[in-house]
Design a protein around this motif. Structure first.
Motif, mmCIF file in Angstrom:
data_model
loop_
_atom_site.group_PDB
_atom_site.id
_atom_site.type_symbol
_atom_site.label_atom_id
_atom_site.label_comp_id
_atom_site.label_asym_id
_atom_site.label_seq_id
_atom_site.Cartn_x
_atom_site.Cartn_y
_atom_site.Cartn_z
ATOM 1 N N SER A 163 0.817 -1.218 0.000
ATOM 2 C CA SER A 163 0.000 0.000 0.000
ATOM 3 C C SER A 163 0.850 1.267 0.000
ATOM 4 C CB SER A 163 -0.940 0.011 1.208
ATOM 5 O OG SER A 163 -0.261 0.356 2.399
ATOM 6 N N LEU A 164 2.088 1.177 0.449
ATOM 7 C CA LEU A 164 2.970 2.337 0.494
ATOM 8 C C LEU A 164 3.745 2.567 -0.805
ATOM 9 C CD1 LEU A 164 4.427 1.897 4.093
ATOM 10 C CD2 LEU A 164 2.769 3.614 3.333
ATOM 11 N N LEU A 165 3.685 1.621 -1.723
ATOM 12 C CA LEU A 165 4.396 1.770 -2.990
ATOM 13 C C LEU A 165 3.555 2.528 -4.001
ATOM 14 C CD1 LEU A 165 5.989 -1.754 -3.513
ATOM 15 C CD2 LEU A 165 7.212 0.408 -3.208
ATOM 16 N N LYS A 166 4.191 3.476 -4.676
ATOM 17 C CA LYS A 166 3.543 4.136 -5.807
ATOM 18 C C LYS A 166 3.354 3.114 -6.916
ATOM 19 C CE LYS A 166 5.505 8.753 -5.141
ATOM 20 N NZ LYS A 166 6.378 9.783 -5.721
ATOM 21 N N PRO A 167 2.423 3.347 -7.833
ATOM 22 C CA PRO A 167 2.316 2.455 -8.984
ATOM 23 C C PRO A 167 3.672 2.353 -9.694
ATOM 24 C CG PRO A 167 0.434 3.929 -8.900
ATOM 25 C CD PRO A 167 1.410 4.399 -7.842
ATOM 26 N N GLY A 168 4.095 1.163 -9.948
ATOM 27 C CA GLY A 168 5.401 0.939 -10.567
ATOM 28 C C GLY A 168 6.554 0.985 -9.582
ATOM 29 N N GLY A 169 6.245 1.197 -8.293
ATOM 30 C CA GLY A 169 7.290 1.248 -7.278
ATOM 31 C C GLY A 169 7.931 -0.112 -7.060
ATOM 32 N N ARG A 170 9.059 -0.101 -6.407
ATOM 33 C CA ARG A 170 9.820 -1.329 -6.196
ATOM 34 C C ARG A 170 10.088 -1.577 -4.725
ATOM 35 N NH1 ARG A 170 14.034 -2.048 -11.120
ATOM 36 N NH2 ARG A 170 12.564 -1.518 -12.747
ATOM 37 N N LEU A 171 10.084 -2.840 -4.391
ATOM 38 C CA LEU A 171 10.440 -3.298 -3.057
ATOM 39 C C LEU A 171 11.741 -4.072 -3.158
ATOM 40 C CD1 LEU A 171 9.943 -4.107 -0.054
ATOM 41 C CD2 LEU A 171 8.596 -6.029 -0.951
ATOM 42 N N VAL A 172 12.706 -3.683 -2.372
ATOM 43 C CA VAL A 172 13.951 -4.444 -2.234
ATOM 44 C C VAL A 172 13.892 -5.077 -0.854
ATOM 45 C CG1 VAL A 172 16.468 -4.340 -2.087
ATOM 46 C CG2 VAL A 172 15.246 -2.900 -3.730
ATOM 47 N N SER A 173 13.959 -6.379 -0.816
ATOM 48 C CA SER A 173 13.865 -7.081 0.455
ATOM 49 C C SER A 173 15.085 -7.976 0.633
ATOM 50 C CB SER A 173 12.588 -7.930 0.492
ATOM 51 O OG SER A 173 12.453 -8.560 1.734
#
Length: 99
Positions: A39-49
Motif C-alpha cells: 500500500s505504500l508503494l507508488k504504482p510501478g514502485g519497487r520493493l527491495v527485500s
C-alpha cells in the motif's frame, strides 16, 4: 520517521528497502506487513527485500525466512520478483550451528 509502521501516515514511495524488518516481525504479522508495504508503494514502485536469516530455526526475532516466503507474500499482491540473488554459500548462511 519514528512511529508505528502499520499506523503512521507515510505517503507513497518509489522504493521501499526492507533490510531485516520483516524478519523482526512475528510470523503472524507477515500478511499485515505485505498489505502495508504494498500500500505504500507508488504504482510501478519497487520493493527491495533482504531476506535474513535464511534458515530453518524456531523462535526469534529474528524469525527464519526463505525467499519463497517473501514471494508468497508479495506476488499475490501484484508485485513480481525481478531479480533474486543468493550469493552466500550454504556453509556460510546464518544458521544456529554457524557463528
Amino acid at each position: 520517521v519514528a512511529g508505528d509502521f502499520f499506523e503512521a501516515q507515510l505517503g507513497e514511495f518509489d522504493l521501499i528497502f526492507d533490510c531485516t524488518f520483516l524478519c523482526a516481525l512475528h510470523p503472524d504479522a507477515r500478511e499485515k506487513w505485505a498489505d502495508r508495504t504494498v500500500s505504500l508503494l507508488k504504482p510501478g514502485g519497487r520493493l527491495v527485500s533482504l531476506v535474513f536469516p535464511i534458515c530453518d530455526k524456531e523462535g526469534g526475532p529474528p524469525y527464519a525466512l526463505l525467499p519463497d516466503t517473501v514471494k508468497g507474500l508479495v506476488e499475490p499482491r501484484g508485485l513480481s520478483i525481478m531479480e533474486e540473488q543468493n550469493p552466500v554459500p550454504e556453509e556460510l548462511k546464518h544458521m544456529p550451528k554457524n557463528p
